[in-house]
Motif scaffolding. Structure first.
Motif, PDB file in Angstrom:
ATOM      1  N   HIS A   1      -5.822  -3.974   6.546  1.00 60.31           N
ATOM      2  CA  HIS A   1      -4.357  -4.017   6.582  1.00 60.31           C
ATOM      3  C   HIS A   1      -3.785  -5.042   7.551  1.00 60.31           C
TER       4      HIS A   1
ATOM      5  N   TYR B   1      -0.330   4.686   6.198  1.00 58.44           N
ATOM      6  CA  TYR B   1       0.744   4.210   7.072  1.00 58.44           C
ATOM      7  C   TYR B   1       1.169   5.333   8.004  1.00 58.44           C
TER       8      TYR B   1
ATOM      9  N   THR C   1      -0.566  -7.356   6.692  1.00 59.15           N
ATOM     10  CA  THR C   1       0.683  -6.848   7.253  1.00 59.15           C
ATOM     11  C   THR C   1       1.304  -7.848   8.226  1.00 59.15           C
TER      12      THR C   1
ATOM     13  N   LYS D   1      -2.016  -4.067   2.145  1.00 59.86           N
ATOM     14  CA  LYS D   1      -3.449  -3.789   2.123  1.00 59.86           C
ATOM     15  C   LYS D   1      -4.167  -4.910   1.375  1.00 59.86           C
TER      16      LYS D   1
ATOM     17  N   TRP E   1       4.184  -2.951   5.017  1.00 55.90           N
ATOM     18  CA  TRP E   1       2.813  -2.440   5.077  1.00 55.90           C
ATOM     19  C   TRP E   1       2.016  -2.968   3.879  1.00 55.90           C
TER      20      TRP E   1
ATOM     21  N   ASP F   1       0.848  -1.186   0.000  1.00 55.60           N
ATOM     22  CA  ASP F   1       0.000   0.000   0.000  1.00 55.60           C
ATOM     23  C   ASP F   1       0.882   1.234   0.000  1.00 55.60           C
TER      24      ASP F   1
END
Length: 370
Positions: free
Chosen positions: A257, A184, A261, A199, A197, A178
């Protein structure tokens, strides 16, 4: 001598009678034993096959209160053995699923007792997911964990869905880097570095291994709790990207997320199939009403629930991820397959229309439509 002979003959006759009685008793005993064995063998042959516990799919519903599409799901589960699935529902605390609140016996008492109040855009949503997984993992036969909203409906039969999911050893998690600014939060570093990170969709399908990773996580989740806060978004934000302002609160959309993540943090991305099995539409092609576009996905109302719409979803065989210039071709058992087993968001009236028109193929015969 004559007396001895008579006595000997009498003794001989007695022995013969005794032998005959013993022989008859033996034969009768054998006959009774054979009859008993025959009855036992006939009972074994005529009895149903022994119960074999198969790996199960745990269907994890996140609901506000009722499940408006319970009639559709009732048809989906109808006739299936309970050794192939289990059901868990996260609803508001205190809400019970019984004859008064659902029309499907499959949902009776399936609410979890430790549910929490969920606020959209907050970390409480992923806490609800973790609670569902914790309850589902208590059953050692649950091998796949499917997250569903109260507006999700199945597109195919249970048999087809079961075989599709079980044939893939991976989790189904659409996950991509993302790069959009404003999601973030730099304060997450160094626990969550920006290169991890990710998504994707909240509606994932996890293997037991990955479900345990989510439940046991005590590092990534606290960071989401601390730094993910809801903030207001302008209408039609997709048409007008948010300005970058690092001094303001970040809207990291935790439910889209967290799982992605976390699996990236754990180095498990090679163990996932990078797509979701639940279709979501953000723009309804047949609608020119701007009010039906924005932060939330499109809701299919009764007028939208046509055979053509469902068929268009079933016909999708690939997904393009623009941010990574990556096209994901969908497959099952090593062969090309359609991408989605479920779809959202459908109202109750839309679901009933599709069910009555036999569009979904949720009965056992629906596998032929796949």
């Amino acid at each position: 001598m004559k007396r001895r002979s008579t006595k000997s003959k009498s003794h001989s006759r007695w022995n013969k009678k005794l032998f005959a009685v013993l022989l008859l008793s033996f034969c009768f005993g054998c006959l009774v034993l054979m009859q008993t064995r025959y009855s036992q063998i006939r009972m074994i042959l005529s009895s149903p096959p022994p119960f074999v516990q198969r790996p199960k799919i745990a269907f994890l519903f996140i609901a506000r209160n009722r499940l408006p599409l319970d009639s559709v799901w009732d048809s989906f589960f109808q006739g299936e053995r309970l050794n192939r699935f289990s059901i868990f529902i996260h609803a508001r605390p205190g809400f019970l699923f019984n004859k008064a609140t659902t029309k499907s016996v499959y949902f009776y008492g399936r609410q979890i007792n430790d549910s929490i109040q969920v606020d959209w855009g907050e970390a409480s949503m992923i806490q609800a997911e973790r609670i569902l997984l914790k309850n589902a993992l208590m059953d050692p036969f649950n091998e796949r964990f499917v997250f569903l909203s109260d507006s999700c409906l199945p597109l195919y039969s249970f048999s087809y869905t079961y075989d599709y999911i079980m044939s893939t050893p991976n989790s189904f998690v659409d996950s991509f880097a993302d790069t959009k600014e404003g999601r973030y939060n730099p304060k997450m570093h160094p626990v969550i570095p920006v290169h991890n990170w990710r998504k994707g969709s909240q509606w994932v399908v996890l293997t037991r291994k990955h479900a345990e990773v989510v439940v046991e996580d005590d590092l990534v989740y606290p960071v989401f709790q601390q730094h993910c806060r809801r903030k207001s978004l302008p209408e039609f934000w997709r048409d007008h990207p948010l300005p970058v302002d690092g001094s303001k609160e970040h809207n990291c959309i935790p439910d889209e997320h967290y799982v992605q993540t976390l699996l990236a943090q754990k180095g498990l991305e090679e163990e996932i199939t990078r797509r979701t099995l639940t279709h979501t539409s953000w723009d309804l092609p047949s609608s020119k009403v701007r009010e039906r576009r924005g932060w939330h996905p499109v809701t299919y109302k009764m007028s939208d629930a046509t055979p053509a719409v469902i068929q268009s979803i079933k016909d999708i065989d690939n997904i393009y991820y623009e941010t990574e210039s990556r096209r994901e071709w969908c497959s099952s058992k090593g062969k090309p397959a359609r991408c989605f087993l479920f779809a959202r968001k459908f109202t109750r009236s839309a679901g009933l229309r599709l069910l009555n028109e036999s569009v979904l193929g949720v009965s056992n015969e629906g596998i032929a439509e796949a």
